[in-house]
Scaffold this motif. Structure first.
Motif, PDB file in Angstrom:
ATOM      1  N   LYS A   1      41.209 119.293  32.778  1.00 24.42           N
ATOM      2  CA  LYS A   1      40.832 118.076  33.402  1.00 24.42           C
ATOM      3  C   LYS A   1      39.964 116.921  33.218  1.00 24.42           C
ATOM      4  N   TRP A   2      39.459 117.340  31.828  1.00 25.94           N
ATOM      5  CA  TRP A   2      40.013 115.619  31.018  1.00 25.94           C
ATOM      6  C   TRP A   2      41.063 115.923  29.556  1.00 25.94           C
ATOM      7  N   ALA A   3      41.699 114.829  30.029  1.00 25.33           N
ATOM      8  CA  ALA A   3      43.405 115.614  29.112  1.00 25.33           C
ATOM      9  C   ALA A   3      43.368 114.593  28.186  1.00 25.33           C
ATOM     10  N   ARG A   4      43.148 114.639  26.676  1.00 26.67           N
ATOM     11  CA  ARG A   4      43.341 114.609  25.918  1.00 26.67           C
ATOM     12  C   ARG A   4      43.669 112.235  25.347  1.00 26.67           C
ATOM     13  N   ASN A   5      42.449 112.434  24.500  1.00 29.44           N
ATOM     14  CA  ASN A   5      42.431 110.968  24.655  1.00 29.44           C
ATOM     15  C   ASN A   5      41.667 110.537  25.430  1.00 29.44           C
ATOM     16  N   SER A   6      41.330 110.942  26.429  1.00 32.79           N
ATOM     17  CA  SER A   6      40.545 110.432  27.916  1.00 32.79           C
ATOM     18  C   SER A   6      39.223 110.254  27.416  1.00 32.79           C
ATOM     19  N   ARG A   7      38.698 109.367  28.404  1.00 35.94           N
ATOM     20  CA  ARG A   7      37.226 109.057  27.905  1.00 35.94           C
ATOM     21  C   ARG A   7      36.488 109.910  28.432  1.00 35.94           C
ATOM     22  N   LEU A   8      35.545 110.891  28.352  1.00 36.81           N
ATOM     23  CA  LEU A   8      34.419 111.238  28.770  1.00 36.81           C
ATOM     24  C   LEU A   8      33.051 110.463  29.580  1.00 36.81           C
ATOM     25  N   PRO A   9      32.179 110.973  31.046  1.00 41.15           N
ATOM     26  CA  PRO A   9      31.748 110.429  31.482  1.00 41.15           C
ATOM     27  C   PRO A   9      30.283 109.530  30.038  1.00 41.15           C
ATOM     28  N   SER A  10      29.921 108.899  30.341  1.00 39.14           N
ATOM     29  CA  SER A  10      29.265 107.965  29.134  1.00 39.14           C
ATOM     30  C   SER A  10      27.317 108.973  29.142  1.00 39.14           C
ATOM     31  N   GLU A  11      26.801 108.929  28.410  1.00 43.54           N
ATOM     32  CA  GLU A  11      25.471 110.253  27.988  1.00 43.54           C
ATOM     33  C   GLU A  11      25.145 109.645  28.924  1.00 43.54           C
ATOM     34  N   ASN A  12      25.112 108.196  29.705  1.00 43.86           N
ATOM     35  CA  ASN A  12      23.549 108.355  30.757  1.00 43.86           C
ATOM     36  C   ASN A  12      24.135 109.247  31.619  1.00 43.86           C
ATOM     37  N   GLU A  13      25.579 109.090  31.781  1.00 46.92           N
ATOM     38  CA  GLU A  13      25.915 109.441  33.722  1.00 46.92           C
ATOM     39  C   GLU A  13      26.221 111.537  32.923  1.00 46.92           C
ATOM     40  N   LEU A  14      26.560 111.978  31.825  1.00 47.77           N
ATOM     41  CA  LEU A  14      26.224 113.494  32.156  1.00 47.77           C
ATOM     42  C   LEU A  14      24.903 113.721  32.516  1.00 47.77           C
ATOM     43  N   VAL A  15      24.178 112.749  32.061  1.00 45.03           N
ATOM     44  CA  VAL A  15      21.905 112.632  32.130  1.00 45.03           C
ATOM     45  C   VAL A  15      21.926 112.927  33.383  1.00 45.03           C
ATOM     46  N   SER A  16      22.700 112.262  34.183  1.00 45.62           N
ATOM     47  CA  SER A  16      22.706 112.009  35.633  1.00 45.62           C
ATOM     48  C   SER A  16      23.201 113.672  36.079  1.00 45.62           C
ATOM     49  N   ALA A  17      24.705 113.660  35.852  1.00 44.87           N
ATOM     50  CA  ALA A  17      25.407 114.479  36.543  1.00 44.87           C
ATOM     51  C   ALA A  17      24.666 116.234  36.195  1.00 44.87           C
ATOM     52  N   LEU A  18      24.249 116.041  35.120  1.00 46.80           N
ATOM     53  CA  LEU A  18      23.890 117.276  34.759  1.00 46.80           C
ATOM     54  C   LEU A  18      22.080 117.836  34.646  1.00 46.80           C
ATOM     55  N   GLY A  19      21.533 116.895  34.675  1.00 46.86           N
ATOM     56  CA  GLY A  19      19.987 116.798  34.996  1.00 46.86           C
ATOM     57  C   GLY A  19      19.136 117.382  33.345  1.00 46.86           C
TER      58      GLY A  19
END
Lengths: 243, 243
Positions: B27-45
């Motif tokens: 789903k997250w391919a090689r060399n692709s960008r991850l969600p930013s830390e703040n986005e993960l904070v929101s998404a994962l709680g």
DNA sequence: AAGTGGTCTAGACCACAAT
DNA sequence: TTGTGGTCTAGACCACTTA
């Protein structure tokens, strides 16, 4: 009160340096207990999270041992295992600035493998096994004889490739994820076939590298790499400790 | 909203699993960008420190690459360097349940070393060099010929030891901290002296392991280990990836 | 200027071991 | 009960890159 150095590195690095310094100087002996996190917090004037991160990293680097409810201890001297890195022969040849060429000697599917080969694969039932023999040349001088037996259940299309153009190594790497590798290095005299293919005399010293790979619990490949002893050596340079 | 699993592992481990899962599934391919830390904070709680720790550990494990001010990326496939671990011959023999014995053949200080030996030590001026030759027996069969040249400026008292009782390895380990090690493995026929000491015929295949060690910028030891090809092999089993 | 990762804190709650 | 390490948070400030 702050006993940490003044350089521009992060605080947790300074804490790590402080701890390593005390270990290195012998002030904190092997297996002795370190001050507790809270004591270090007071002594160094940093927050507990910072101390904790420093100690956690030093633990994962093997310098400390921590036991919840008990304390933090200086780890016993590290085993100092020294490592040899085995890399791809093609990359290696090209890195040296030499010309690489591969010659495919055998590429076949073995319908009824010998029992000892099945044993190596830990097969429970008789299956076909794919087989390749490739010679690698460095500037037209043969340096490696590469023999591979491949589990066709894990790697499809192996015997349809042109391994003069595509490296077996690359194809396998993309075909199946390796989870485990076993190596055995030995030195043996060349047998008649090895001698013929590598253009040496029978009985000449060869460096033999056996490599067996797994994908999960299943054996993926069984390989034998034969190097001409006088033309090749496995090498590595390894940095110890590292802060 | 929480998309993390419910098991009893720490939150940062669940975040790591979440990230590794997305990488593993493609789903997250090689060399692709991850969600930013703040986005993960929101998404994962979870808090940012928890996300940060998870991403930091994944980075140090080689799964991610982070660039300050830019973002976090899925690391390109790891080189999959496969490693051979070289351990102490004595430990190895004893681990196999065999009896070990060491015989000191030479223990001397060389006042005027050969130029090529000085070259190996990268000495700028002529210095004495300590020299030892020890044979290691496994059940009274010689398996390793151990030749060491030691820098007496780093290791004092080397030639006063009894290496039939104390392992050269242990003495050196305690005498000077190693910071760097270089290895070279090759296969060569035994010369007359090797053959005599190892009780094989001249020309028989031997596995040669050269090891050079440094303490900081200074060469500490230069070693040659000669194994009888038919009696020994270097081995290892290595687990890949591993979370 | 806005967004990214890097660090740091104060305080909290927890699991665990020793007493 | 006390002290240990293990985790987690909310908020803050910073250095860095990009626009």
């Amino acid at each position: 009160m702050n006993t940490l150095s003044d350089s521009a590195s992060p605080l947790y690095e300074k804490v790590k340096d402080f701890v390593l310094g005390n270990i290195g100087s012998g002030k904190w002996a092997r297996n002795s207990r370190l001050p507790s996190e809270n004591e270090l917090v007071s002594a160094l004037g940093v927050s507990r999270m910072t101390v904790h991160r420093a100690l956690r990293e030093l633990t994962s680097e093997g310098h400390l041992r921590r036991i919840q409810g008990v304390g933090t201890f200086v780890a016993p001297p590290r085993p100092r295992s020294t490592l040899i890195e085995i890399s791809n022969i093609i990359t290696e040849i090209k890195t040296r600035g030499s010309r690489h060429r591969a010659e495919v000697v055998v590429l076949e599917r073995i319908a009824r493998p010998e029992p000892e080969l099945l044993l190596a694969f830990e097969f429970e039932t008789v299956k076909p096994v794919d087989h390749s023999v490739v010679i690698h040349f460095e500037n037209d001088l043969p340096v490696q004889l590469e023999e591979r037996y491949v589990n066709p259940n894990l790697v499809s299309g192996y015997i349809d490739q042109d391994f003069a153009a595509v490296a077996t190594y690359d194809y396998l790497q993309n075909a199946t994820p390796l989870t485990e590798v076993e190596h055995l290095i030995s030195a043996l005299p060349a047998n008649a076939e090895q001698a013929r293919l590598l253009n040496v005399r029978p009985g000449d010293c060869c460096l033999i590298l056996h490599r067996k790979t797994w994908t999960g619990p299943v054996v993926a490949t069984v390989n034998t790499f034969t190097y001409v002893g006088s033309r090749y050596s496995l090498g590595s340079r390894y940095l110890h400790g590292g802060k």
